[in-house]
Design a protein around this motif. Structure first.
Motif, short mmCIF file in Angstrom:
data_model
loop_
_atom_site.label_atom_id
_atom_site.label_comp_id
_atom_site.label_asym_id
_atom_site.label_seq_id
_atom_site.Cartn_x
_atom_site.Cartn_y
_atom_site.Cartn_z
N SER A 155 71.09 -22.07 40.18
CA SER A 155 71.26 -20.98 41.14
C SER A 155 70.12 -19.99 40.95
O SER A 155 69.45 -19.95 39.92
N LYS A 200 77.49 -28.34 47.47
CA LYS A 200 78.54 -29.14 46.86
C LYS A 200 78.07 -30.58 46.67
O LYS A 200 78.35 -31.21 45.63
N GLU A 224 75.02 -31.62 46.24
CA GLU A 224 74.06 -31.64 45.14
C GLU A 224 74.78 -31.52 43.79
O GLU A 224 74.41 -32.19 42.82
N ARG A 225 75.82 -30.70 43.74
CA ARG A 225 76.57 -30.58 42.48
C ARG A 225 77.29 -31.89 42.15
O ARG A 225 77.30 -32.34 41.00
N ASP A 226 77.91 -32.47 43.16
CA ASP A 226 78.63 -33.72 42.93
C ASP A 226 77.70 -34.82 42.41
O ASP A 226 78.14 -35.71 41.67
N SER A 233 75.16 -34.33 40.47
CA SER A 233 74.45 -33.88 39.26
C SER A 233 75.43 -33.48 38.16
O SER A 233 75.62 -32.28 37.87
N ASN A 268 79.41 -31.09 37.25
CA ASN A 268 78.29 -30.15 37.29
C ASN A 268 78.70 -28.80 36.71
O ASN A 268 79.83 -28.34 36.89
N TYR A 277 78.12 -25.75 37.46
CA TYR A 277 78.60 -24.72 38.39
C TYR A 277 80.01 -25.03 38.88
O TYR A 277 80.84 -24.14 39.03
N THR A 278 80.27 -26.30 39.10
CA THR A 278 81.63 -26.69 39.47
C THR A 278 82.59 -26.38 38.33
O THR A 278 83.69 -25.85 38.54
#
Length: 640
Positions: A470, A559, A561-563, A565, A589, A591-592
């Motif tokens: 971020s 979301k 990209e997070r999924d 990574s 991830n 952030y998740t």
């Protein structure tokens, strides 16, 4: 209070004497342009009958008014926006007659009056749901005249209903509905804007008004802190100079509420622990003007249905947004807060939750905004600027403090305040759901499963950061890099060199060289696990830590990209006899993880899982903390 009641009682008398040629201050002439709305027409007939009643006709008029009120309650769901507004305005005029009486007609008994107020709660909710703000007002641009008139009339009607309910509560000696949630509403508009009948002239006057109020409209929340006496701040004086009679009446009530809160804060503390604001379109919903409180009072019980958000999430940036979304998904009762009016209002509006806006420069401002809060979750970085004032405020106000920090300074300050927090019964958990929680769970699991708890000599731990960062995290990382790198050696924090170290994350990539970084685990692993020697490392996969212009980069990964990574962590524990234990953790991830785990930490504390002082999520909640939440697997540990 008596002044307010006298003014309220003049409104039905005004309609009775002048029809709709002279209007009460919440009804606008434009509402009548295409004919008098049916609810208002029926109201006029009843009000005229009330004013002309004979001594023995009062009961009949009262019965007729009650029949009309029941009709409004039954039919309001079928009304469009304009007729719903007219129906609530009609109900207000008729309720004033019933609640306060007039001449030889006595007011309704308290129990009947309280039930009527309850019955109109849904109608008020429906009116609020149609919108109480215009986008142009928030952006401080010029709105459409007719749209402005409609929304202003809706706000005035809701404020007038508050006047009525507040005055009735005070008159009968019940806890007053101070209702600080009215805060985001613009205070009643300037007289020259409200009374102007020509559209072109109105636009010219509105431009003049907009230039005069270039810092934004005068909000109801600016009335709340007014102190007794003749002095007013410049903005309040400027607003009052333009106000019509409705605004002047508002000023009278604000003074009365202020004095009452001051004199009776102890006796009626629960009623005054109200949020400062609500989201724009939600001003009259779950927390505002709840007449069920009146029913509880009339039943002579201490139980009240007045509720408030016990959790405050401070910070609505990228990480804060993830935490807020998770808190909403979990059904937590929370409010959002922050330093930015625009982003805080946007977050509150999107999720229909209360909000407060305040900065952290003045301790008294922070204290006033923490009233009614049980848990503060600080998501506003850089934490070197926000952690200290908020931790201090939480200790002063006996509010549990959580944050999402990965900055060592937050943990150092929480450690300094450990004893003060214990004395206040307050828990401090920096990094409640971030990498520190993740790595704390990994460390605790390894030490527990390998029997190394009592013999650990050294821990080397690495975090595999995957995917994009971020904007806020990158700013913090860049600032941290300038401060140099530390390690824990012999119990003390000391400088270290930039030598890399290999770690195997058990992800089929084999050992990879990880670079040294300063993570808060240098403090937490020493304090909570008794490890005298600690080194922390990181390994970047994908675009993590990629140099970028932070001013143009996205707020954070999507979301998708997070999924794509996931994060990994690896640990190497060395015991006093030289034995080495290794393990790896695989997680969603980061952030998740931080969004879900932070909200879960807040939920547990709200449920009473509290240990005062400086704490660590993995220690307080267990080493399996946030392995899964609501059926979603977040992480797993593999002993190598």
């Amino acid at each position: 209070m008596h002044f307010i009641i006298r003014v309220l009682k003049s409104w039905p008398r005004m309609v009775a004497s002048h029809g709709l040629t002279l209007l009460p201050p919440m009804i606008h002439r434009l509402q009548l342009e295409n004919g008098v709305p049916v609810p208002l027409a029926r109201c006029c007939t009843l009000v005229e009958a009330w004013a002309e009643r004979s001594d023995d006709g009062g009961e009949l008029v009262t019965r007729s008014i009650m029949i009309e009120i029941q009709k409004l309650i039954r039919e309001h769901r079928s009304y469009d926006e304009e007729n719903l507004l007219a129906a609530l305005q009609s109900a207000l005029l008729l309720l004033i007659i019933l609640l306060f009486g007039g001449g030889s007609q006595p007011p309704l008994p308290v129990n009947k009056a309280s039930r009527l107020l309850v019955a109109f709660w849904e109608m008020k909710n429906r009116l609020a749901d149609t919108g109480l703000f215009l986008e142009e007002e928030v952006r401080h641009t010029s709105p459409d005249w007719s749209a402005w008139v409609l929304v202003s009339a809706k706000r005035r009607t809701i404020l007038a209903l508050h006047h009525m309910e507040w005055a009735w509560s005070v008159l009968h000696g019940y806890p007053e509905l101070a209702c600080l949630e009215l805060g985001p509403l613009p205070a009643p508009s300037a007289r020259y804007l409200w009374e102007e009948q020509d559209e072109r002239t109105w636009y010219a006057l509105y431009q003049k008004w907009r230039m005069q109020w270039k810092d934004g409209y005068y909000a109801m929340s600016e009335l709340f802190p007014i102190q007794p006496g003749a002095e007013l701040d410049e903005r309040t004086e400027a607003w009052l100079a333009e106000a019509d009679a409705f605004g002047v009446m508002m000023m009278g009530e604000v003074g009365a509420v202020h004095l009452n809160v001051k004199d009776h804060a102890t006796k009626y503390a629960p009623e005054y622990k109200a949020q400062a604001t609500l989201p724009l379109q939600d001003v009259t919903r779950s927390h505002l003007l709840q007449p069920r409180d009146i029913v509880a009072a009339s039943a002579r019980t201490t139980r009240t249905s007045f509720s408030m958000a016990k959790l405050m999430i401070y910070g609505t940036g990228y990480t804060g947004g993830l935490v807020i979304d998770q808190a909403k998904a979990m059904g937590l009762d929370f409010m959002v807060a922050g330093r930015s009016q625009r982003s805080t209002l946007a977050a509150a509006t999107a999720l229909n939750v209360p909000h407060r806006v305040f900065d952290l420069f003045d301790a008294s401002v922070i204290d006033s905004n923490l009233k009614g809060v049980t848990v503060l979750l600080n998501c506003s970085g850089p934490f070197q600027y926000t952690a200290e004032p908020l931790i201090d405020a939480c200790i002063r106000n006996k509010v549990h403090y959580l944050d999402t920090s990965a900055e060592l300074i937050s943990y150092e300050y929480a450690e300094q305040k450990d004893k003060a927090a214990q004395a206040a019964g307050v828990m401090l958990i920096p990094g409640c759901g971030g990498s520190v929680a993740m790595l704390g769970c990994l460390t605790g699991r390894v030490l527990e499963n390998t029997g190394a708890c009592e013999s650990v000599e050294r821990v080397d731990i690495a975090l595999n950061v995957s995917g994009a960062m971020s904007r806020g995290s990158l700013i913090t990382a860049q600032q941290g890099a300038k401060a140099g790198c530390l390690e824990r050696r012999g119990g003390a924090l000391v400088d270290r060199d930039a030598t890399t170290q290999p770690f195997d994350f058990a992800n089929e990539q084999g050992s990879v060289a990880c670079f040294p970084v300063t993570l808060p685990d240098l403090l937490t692993l020493h304090k909570f696990f008794g490890v005298p020697n600690v080194k922390t490392f990181a390994y970047a996969t994908g675009t993590a830590f990629a140099s970028s212009d932070v001013d143009i980069m996205p707020a954070g990964p999507t979301k998708e990209e997070r999924d794509a990574s996931p994060y990994n962590a690896a640990i190497q524990v060395t015991t006093k006899d030289g034995a080495i234990k290794r393990a790896a953790m695989h997680s969603v991830n980061g952030y998740t993880y931080i969004g879900i785990a932070s909200a879960e930490a807040a939920r547990r504390i709200l449920a009473g899982d509290v240990t005062p002082g400086f704490q660590l999520s993995s220690v307080v909640f267990g080493y399996d903390f946030a392995d899964s939440v609501a059926g979603e697997v977040l992480s797993s540990v593999e002993i190598l």
